[in-house]
Design a protein around this motif. Structure first.
Motif, PDB file in Angstrom:
ATOM      1  N   HIS A 174      80.960  -9.333 -74.132  1.00 57.40           N
ATOM      2  CA  HIS A 174      80.342  -8.080 -74.595  1.00 57.40           C
ATOM      3  C   HIS A 174      81.256  -6.912 -74.243  1.00 57.40           C
ATOM      4  CE1 HIS A 174      77.867  -8.037 -70.538  1.00 57.40           C
ATOM      5  NE2 HIS A 174      79.146  -8.297 -70.354  1.00 57.40           N
ATOM      6  N   SER A 176      80.358  -4.415 -72.826  1.00 55.82           N
ATOM      7  CA  SER A 176      79.957  -3.878 -71.513  1.00 55.82           C
ATOM      8  C   SER A 176      81.035  -4.138 -70.460  1.00 55.82           C
ATOM      9  CB  SER A 176      78.640  -4.512 -71.048  1.00 55.82           C
ATOM     10  OG  SER A 176      77.619  -4.277 -71.976  1.00 55.82           O
ATOM     11  N   ARG A 200      81.590 -15.337 -78.228  1.00 52.53           N
ATOM     12  CA  ARG A 200      80.589 -16.155 -77.526  1.00 52.53           C
ATOM     13  C   ARG A 200      80.656 -17.590 -78.025  1.00 52.53           C
ATOM     14  NH1 ARG A 200      75.428 -12.065 -76.866  1.00 52.53           N
ATOM     15  NH2 ARG A 200      76.732 -10.316 -76.192  1.00 52.53           N
ATOM     16  N   GLU A 202      78.939 -20.025 -79.097  1.00 49.60           N
ATOM     17  CA  GLU A 202      77.614 -20.405 -79.586  1.00 49.60           C
ATOM     18  C   GLU A 202      77.683 -20.762 -81.061  1.00 49.60           C
ATOM     19  OE1 GLU A 202      75.480 -16.782 -78.478  1.00 49.60           O
ATOM     20  OE2 GLU A 202      75.525 -16.140 -80.562  1.00 49.60           O
TER      21      GLU A 202
HETATM   22  C1  FA5 Z   1      74.696  -7.308 -74.780  1.00 49.60           C
HETATM   23  O1  FA5 Z   1      75.742  -7.769 -75.214  1.00 49.60           O
HETATM   24  C2  FA5 Z   1      74.684  -6.194 -73.761  1.00 49.60           C
HETATM   25  N1  FA5 Z   1      76.005  -6.037 -73.252  1.00 49.60           N
HETATM   26  C3  FA5 Z   1      74.175  -4.948 -74.444  1.00 49.60           C
HETATM   27  C4  FA5 Z   1      73.859  -3.792 -73.548  1.00 49.60           C
HETATM   28  C5  FA5 Z   1      74.810  -2.828 -73.307  1.00 49.60           C
HETATM   29  C6  FA5 Z   1      72.597  -3.680 -72.945  1.00 49.60           C
HETATM   30  C7  FA5 Z   1      74.534  -1.743 -72.473  1.00 49.60           C
HETATM   31  C8  FA5 Z   1      72.305  -2.598 -72.134  1.00 49.60           C
HETATM   32  C9  FA5 Z   1      73.273  -1.662 -71.908  1.00 49.60           C
HETATM   33  P1  FA5 Z   1      73.208  -8.709 -76.376  1.00 49.60           P
HETATM   34  O2  FA5 Z   1      73.694 -10.030 -75.959  1.00 49.60           O
HETATM   35  O3  FA5 Z   1      71.778  -8.602 -76.745  1.00 49.60           O
HETATM   36  O4  FA5 Z   1      73.530  -7.619 -75.258  1.00 49.60           O
HETATM   37  O5  FA5 Z   1      74.078  -8.194 -77.609  1.00 49.60           O
HETATM   38  C10 FA5 Z   1      74.010  -6.891 -78.064  1.00 49.60           C
HETATM   39  C11 FA5 Z   1      73.900  -6.848 -79.578  1.00 49.60           C
HETATM   40  O6  FA5 Z   1      75.001  -7.567 -80.135  1.00 49.60           O
HETATM   41  C12 FA5 Z   1      72.668  -7.564 -80.138  1.00 49.60           C
HETATM   42  O7  FA5 Z   1      71.563  -6.678 -80.200  1.00 49.60           O
HETATM   43  C13 FA5 Z   1      73.122  -7.940 -81.506  1.00 49.60           C
HETATM   44  O8  FA5 Z   1      73.011  -6.856 -82.399  1.00 49.60           O
HETATM   45  C14 FA5 Z   1      74.565  -8.236 -81.288  1.00 49.60           C
HETATM   46  N2  FA5 Z   1      74.802  -9.688 -81.116  1.00 49.60           N
HETATM   47  C15 FA5 Z   1      74.520 -10.476 -80.058  1.00 49.60           C
HETATM   48  N3  FA5 Z   1      74.914 -11.743 -80.265  1.00 49.60           N
HETATM   49  C16 FA5 Z   1      75.465 -11.759 -81.489  1.00 49.60           C
HETATM   50  C17 FA5 Z   1      76.095 -12.772 -82.298  1.00 49.60           C
HETATM   51  N4  FA5 Z   1      76.259 -14.002 -81.850  1.00 49.60           N
HETATM   52  N5  FA5 Z   1      76.549 -12.436 -83.527  1.00 49.60           N
HETATM   53  C18 FA5 Z   1      76.419 -11.149 -83.958  1.00 49.60           C
HETATM   54  N6  FA5 Z   1      75.875 -10.159 -83.265  1.00 49.60           N
HETATM   55  C19 FA5 Z   1      75.396 -10.457 -82.042  1.00 49.60           C
END
Ligand code: FA5
Length: 349
Positions: A174, A176, A200, A202
């Motif tokens: 991420h 982050s 990722r 996955e």
């Molecule tokens: C995160 O990656 C956290 N780092 C986000 C965050 C940042 C939270 C700062 C709080 C503060 P998450 O795994 O939910 O969270 O991914 C964030 C966004 O990335 C998701 O809402 C989605 O829009 C997108 N995302 C996640 N996984 C995938 C994927 N495999 N393919 C495409 N988009 C994705």
């Protein structure tokens, strides 16, 4: 000069000039050039005679050979130009040349929709005073996990399956991963976004890819509020879509924020009716966010009693899907030029 063996030299010059004028094609002209002026050509070979001459005669004979070579070279150049011109003329006059046929059109390039949205986001955030930064895709376990309050045995590590490298580093899961870096780099207060690719381990479906794009946003100040965070997120979305879009806010759990939220968007591929992108729910997870956890501020070298922050992790690939109604995320990095040549503009209009 009378003693010099120049007769043969001048004969050679005459025959070289004659052969040059007689060459009817570029190929035979090249042959003449090789024959007289090539490394082993007959004019160059005259130089070998220097050794048989008196010391005092050598400079004059050497100069005579060079002068002959220069004159022959000049005639060859002239002839080459006129043969080329004649060739062009002939091609134009040939019966199979049709000057009225349209030329070969040069295809117009197009920007990838991810680039369009990336540029638009950069513009929106710059106008709000954010820095736009870039951090490495290959990063350390520390910045991707530890520094974000996700120690090795923390179950949250399973939320993001990771591509590990053999040297112990990883492909960031991420954006982050840039949070702690930013805090160490800039003196607060500051605001920054850092867009980029994340990875990722996955399996893929219509809304999940193994490689996709996110944009991280971070704001550090003495006092920040959830209200300001949410209103900034709504402004961002209405700027990208050029209108209000339907969103919903839910509590969300991420170890690096407290409180944490999930901001979902009503699916614009199906209009909220349900499709494979929103898994028939009508909603798409797009923009998790929250107030930065004190442990993360500490990792960034900031005193949580003095500084606060909010952060968001926008799913940029999904935003692109919503903005252009793309029904499968895998089109984005599929490499089919026909896909992205459908998108036009610069993203800044
Ligand atoms: C995160 O990656 C956290 N780092 C986000 C965050 C940042 C939270 C700062 C709080 C503060 P998450 O795994 O939910 O969270 O991914 C964030 C966004 O990335 C998701 O809402 C989605 O829009 C997108 N995302 C996640 N996984 C995938 C994927 N495999 N393919 C495409 N988009 C994705």
């Amino acid at each position: 000069m009378a003693t010099l063996p120049v007769d043969e030299l001048f004969e050679l010059e005459a025959s070289a000039l004659e052969a040059t004028d007689a060459a009817g094609e570029l190929e035979s002209l090249a042959e003449v050039e090789r024959e007289y002026l090539g490394k082993k050509g007959s004019i160059r070979r005259q130089m070998r005679r220097l050794g048989q001459l008196d010391q005092s005669d050598r400079p004059a004979f050497g100069k005579a050979v060079n002068d002959v070579a220069t004159r022959v070279e000049a005639r060859l150049t002239e002839r080459r130009a006129s043969l080329k011109a004649a060739e062009r003329e002939a091609a134009l006059e040939a019966p199979n040349f049709d000057p009225t046929l349209p030329g070969i059109t040069v295809g117009q390039g197009a920007l990838h929709p991810l680039t369009l949205i990336d540029w638009r986001l950069d513009e929106i955030f710059r106008s709000m005073g954010f820095y736009v930064l870039d951090y490495p895709e290959v990063d350390s376990e520390y910045f991707n996990f530890e520094g974000l309050n996700i120690p090795a045995d923390h179950p949250a590590r399973d939320m993001q399956d990771t591509f590990w490298l053999t040297n112990g580093q990883l492909l960031r899961t991420h954006t982050s991963a840039g949070q702690v870096r930013t805090m160490r780099e800039f003196a607060p207060p500051f605001k920054a976004i850092f867009p980029g690719r994340v990875f990722r381990y996955e399996s893929t479906d219509a809304s999940h890819d193994h490689t996709f794009h996110q944009v991280e946003g971070i704001y550090i100040d003495r006092e920040v509020s959830v209200a300001h965070l949410i209103s900034s997120m709504k402004t961002l979305l209405s700027e990208v879509f050029g209108r209000e879009v339907k969103v919903r806010l839910r509590p969300g759990y991420f170890p690096f924020v407290e409180p944490g939220f999930e901001l979902d968007i009503s699916c614009l591929v199906c209009g909220g009716d349900g499709c494979s992108v929103c898994k028939q729910s009508g909603w798409v997870e797009l923009l998790p966010c929250g107030l930065i956890h004190p442990n993360v501020l500490r990792a960034g070298g900031l005193d949580p009693d003095e500084w606060q922050g909010w952060a968001f992790g926008l799913g940029m690939s999904r935003l692109v899907m919503m903005r252009y109604q793309i029904e499968d995320i895998r089109h984005l990095l599929g490499g089919d030029v026909r896909f992205w040549s459908q998108f036009t503009g610069t993203g800044l209009e």
